[in-house]
Design a protein around this motif. Structure first.
Motif, mmCIF file in Angstrom:
data_model
loop_
_atom_site.group_PDB
_atom_site.id
_atom_site.type_symbol
_atom_site.label_atom_id
_atom_site.label_comp_id
_atom_site.label_asym_id
_atom_site.label_seq_id
_atom_site.Cartn_x
_atom_site.Cartn_y
_atom_site.Cartn_z
ATOM 1 N N UNK A 170 1.018 -1.241 0.022
ATOM 2 C CA UNK A 170 0.097 0.062 0.107
ATOM 3 C C UNK A 170 0.916 1.410 -0.121
ATOM 4 N N UNK A 171 2.043 1.015 0.672
ATOM 5 C CA UNK A 171 2.820 2.275 0.761
ATOM 6 C C UNK A 171 3.351 2.731 -0.820
ATOM 7 N N UNK A 172 3.678 1.693 -1.485
ATOM 8 C CA UNK A 172 4.092 2.036 -2.585
ATOM 9 C C UNK A 172 3.128 2.356 -3.523
ATOM 10 N N UNK A 173 1.885 2.048 -3.599
ATOM 11 C CA UNK A 173 0.614 2.432 -4.400
ATOM 12 C C UNK A 173 0.390 3.982 -3.985
ATOM 13 N N UNK A 174 0.642 4.362 -2.783
ATOM 14 C CA UNK A 174 -0.046 5.519 -2.426
ATOM 15 C C UNK A 174 1.261 6.604 -2.382
ATOM 16 N N UNK A 175 2.557 6.181 -1.895
ATOM 17 C CA UNK A 175 3.403 7.113 -1.700
ATOM 18 C C UNK A 175 4.363 7.315 -2.894
ATOM 19 N N UNK A 176 4.272 6.456 -4.117
ATOM 20 C CA UNK A 176 5.154 6.455 -5.290
ATOM 21 C C UNK A 176 3.986 6.676 -6.333
ATOM 22 N N UNK A 177 2.993 5.964 -6.427
ATOM 23 C CA UNK A 177 2.137 5.898 -7.671
ATOM 24 C C UNK A 177 0.776 6.779 -7.585
ATOM 25 N N UNK A 178 0.843 7.319 -6.488
ATOM 26 C CA UNK A 178 -0.376 8.199 -6.274
ATOM 27 C C UNK A 178 -1.823 7.649 -5.999
ATOM 28 N N UNK A 187 -11.375 -7.759 4.443
ATOM 29 C CA UNK A 187 -10.011 -7.972 4.227
ATOM 30 C C UNK A 187 -9.560 -7.334 2.913
ATOM 31 N N UNK A 188 -10.391 -6.725 2.218
ATOM 32 C CA UNK A 188 -10.228 -6.557 0.774
ATOM 33 C C UNK A 188 -9.973 -4.693 0.917
ATOM 34 N N UNK A 189 -9.006 -4.341 0.399
ATOM 35 C CA UNK A 189 -8.807 -2.799 0.496
ATOM 36 C C UNK A 189 -8.720 -2.274 -0.837
ATOM 37 N N UNK A 190 -9.518 -1.322 -1.396
ATOM 38 C CA UNK A 190 -9.739 -1.034 -2.876
ATOM 39 C C UNK A 190 -8.724 0.331 -2.880
ATOM 40 N N UNK A 191 -7.680 0.590 -3.880
ATOM 41 C CA UNK A 191 -6.976 1.530 -3.952
ATOM 42 C C UNK A 191 -7.337 2.073 -5.567
ATOM 43 N N UNK A 192 -7.510 3.334 -5.649
ATOM 44 C CA UNK A 192 -7.600 3.935 -6.842
ATOM 45 C C UNK A 192 -6.817 5.215 -7.212
ATOM 46 N N UNK A 193 -6.499 5.386 -8.396
ATOM 47 C CA UNK A 193 -5.971 6.809 -8.804
ATOM 48 C C UNK A 193 -7.018 7.442 -9.632
ATOM 49 N N UNK A 194 -6.936 8.764 -9.407
ATOM 50 C CA UNK A 194 -7.542 9.762 -10.246
ATOM 51 C C UNK A 194 -7.084 10.360 -11.191
ATOM 52 N N UNK A 199 -9.389 1.444 -15.771
ATOM 53 C CA UNK A 199 -8.184 0.598 -15.294
ATOM 54 C C UNK A 199 -7.373 1.083 -14.472
ATOM 55 N N UNK A 200 -8.203 1.717 -13.437
ATOM 56 C CA UNK A 200 -7.216 2.807 -12.437
ATOM 57 C C UNK A 200 -7.593 2.129 -10.982
ATOM 58 N N UNK A 201 -8.003 0.672 -10.569
ATOM 59 C CA UNK A 201 -8.079 0.232 -9.527
ATOM 60 C C UNK A 201 -7.223 -0.833 -9.293
ATOM 61 N N UNK A 202 -6.815 -0.990 -8.029
ATOM 62 C CA UNK A 202 -5.931 -2.160 -7.471
ATOM 63 C C UNK A 202 -6.666 -2.623 -5.974
ATOM 64 N N UNK A 203 -6.807 -3.653 -6.103
ATOM 65 C CA UNK A 203 -7.534 -4.244 -4.711
ATOM 66 C C UNK A 203 -6.335 -5.097 -4.061
ATOM 67 N N UNK A 204 -6.166 -5.028 -2.848
ATOM 68 C CA UNK A 204 -5.340 -5.687 -1.976
ATOM 69 C C UNK A 204 -6.111 -6.547 -1.051
ATOM 70 N N UNK A 205 -6.060 -7.877 -1.063
ATOM 71 C CA UNK A 205 -6.558 -8.583 -0.209
ATOM 72 C C UNK A 205 -5.432 -9.417 0.741
ATOM 73 N N UNK A 206 -5.731 -8.952 2.123
ATOM 74 C CA UNK A 206 -4.820 -9.219 2.983
ATOM 75 C C UNK A 206 -5.080 -10.625 3.673
ATOM 76 N N UNK A 207 -4.357 -11.758 3.531
ATOM 77 C CA UNK A 207 -4.391 -13.138 4.072
ATOM 78 C C UNK A 207 -3.334 -13.300 4.790
ATOM 79 N N UNK A 208 -2.862 -13.175 6.177
ATOM 80 C CA UNK A 208 -1.836 -13.293 6.914
ATOM 81 C C UNK A 208 -1.355 -14.553 6.865
ATOM 82 N N UNK A 209 -2.246 -15.804 6.884
ATOM 83 C CA UNK A 209 -1.645 -16.969 6.685
ATOM 84 C C UNK A 209 -1.585 -17.947 5.273
ATOM 85 N N UNK A 210 -1.812 -17.176 4.482
ATOM 86 C CA UNK A 210 -2.017 -17.462 2.936
ATOM 87 C C UNK A 210 -0.806 -18.160 2.540
#
Length: 312
Positions: A170-178, A187-194, A199-210
């Protein structure tokens, strides 16, 4: 367009049989075959590009079809696990009927973030989704005799990354890619750029034991993010270096210029330029019809052609 990441440029995956892959994406899904070339690092293997009519960034799905020798992959942590396409409202009935006629494995439609989606697998087990966006997608679809505009894909909507911990990615997506966090469901987090509307959406699914995924047949190889030109690309390269991540020099892929780095969660990211585009070596009407080779392999065309599987 500003000096920003402009969403997804292309997505590259691994397949088995080349002809089966070609038939599924051109005939069943109705994508345009926009480039028939070879893997630049392994010229006895095809590299296929499928997209819209012009091969616009944000529509391009590419494959390395490695044949029967490739082992079966496994979706898991540290990889892109789902590819989402935007499709028109009311198209699911058409697609479900088409999937049943072509023995495509699919799930019943469901809803996520207020949007309906239809999950299915390609013949190699790659997980895909058709999504009806809440915001109208005005991109022009590519039509075939069997897949018309009222059902045809518009290009990518999103891709999903499965991770044991989303924080560093998420830090790469937000701090570098905007990108910005725009929604969360469980556990699904949706990130997008304006910076762009599609084609501007990236979903991050967090599964600690996967368990970590196995990159092979039926899995995504990498996600390429889009920039308008070389200068913008190199500015982003410096930002990635400044974050302490390892990144390649610029690599010429004939149709775009590329940088590659593995983000902290394990997913291989690429930054790809719009230039020079897919008509650099053949006209628009001829896209995908002829085998195009990079200059370093042209002298070996006959032996390369003899090794590659026929598609007709």
């Amino acid at each position: 367009m500003e000096n920003k990441i402009l969403g997804i440029h292309h997505i590259t995956a691994i397949a088995g049989d080349a002809k089966r892959n070609f038939n599924f994406y051109t005939k069943v899904l109705g994508l345009r075959f926009i480039k028939r070339t070879v893997n630049f690092d392994d010229p006895q293997t095809y590299h296929f590009y499928f997209g819209d009519e012009q091969g616009n960034p944000g529509s391009i799905l590419t494959f390395f079809p490695w044949g029967s020798a490739v082992r079966q992959g496994r979706r898991g942590a540290g990889m892109a696990t789902e590819i989402g396409y935007s499709v028109p409202e009311g198209s699911f009935d058409f697609w479900i009927k088409r999937f049943e006629e072509n023995n495509v494995i699919y799930n019943k439609p469901a809803e996520r973030f207020g949007e309906k989606y239809l999950t299915f697998l390609d013949p190699d087990g790659l997980k895909l989704e058709f999504i009806i966006p809440k915001t109208p997608d005005n991109r022009k679809p590519y039509e075939t005799a069997e897949v018309k505009a009222d059902a045809a894909t518009k290009g990518f909507y999103n891709t999903t990354l499965t991770l044991n911990n989303i924080q560093a990615t998420a830090k790469v997506l937000t701090e570098i890619f905007g990108y910005k966090l725009v929604a969360q469901e469980g556990n699904r987090y949706r990130y997008a750029t304006d910076a762009i509307d599609t084609a501007n959406v990236i979903d991050l699914v967090e599964l600690p034991t996967e368990q970590h995924g196995l990159g092979a047949n039926g899995t995504v190889h990498h996600i390429a993010f889009r920039v308008k030109d070389d200068a913008t690309q190199m500015a982003f390269r410096q930002k990635i270096v400044d974050m302490g991540l390892q990144i390649t020099p610029q690599i010429d892929r004939n149709y775009f210029h590329s940088l590659y780095f593995r983000e902290p969660g394990g997913v291989l990211f690429e930054i790809a330029t719009d230039n020079p585009g897919f008509t650099v070596d053949e006209p628009l009407e001829e896209l995908g019809k002829n085998l195009k080779l990079p200059a370093q392999y042209e002298a070996h065309r006959k032996e390369i052609e003899a090794h590659l599987a026929r598609l007709d």
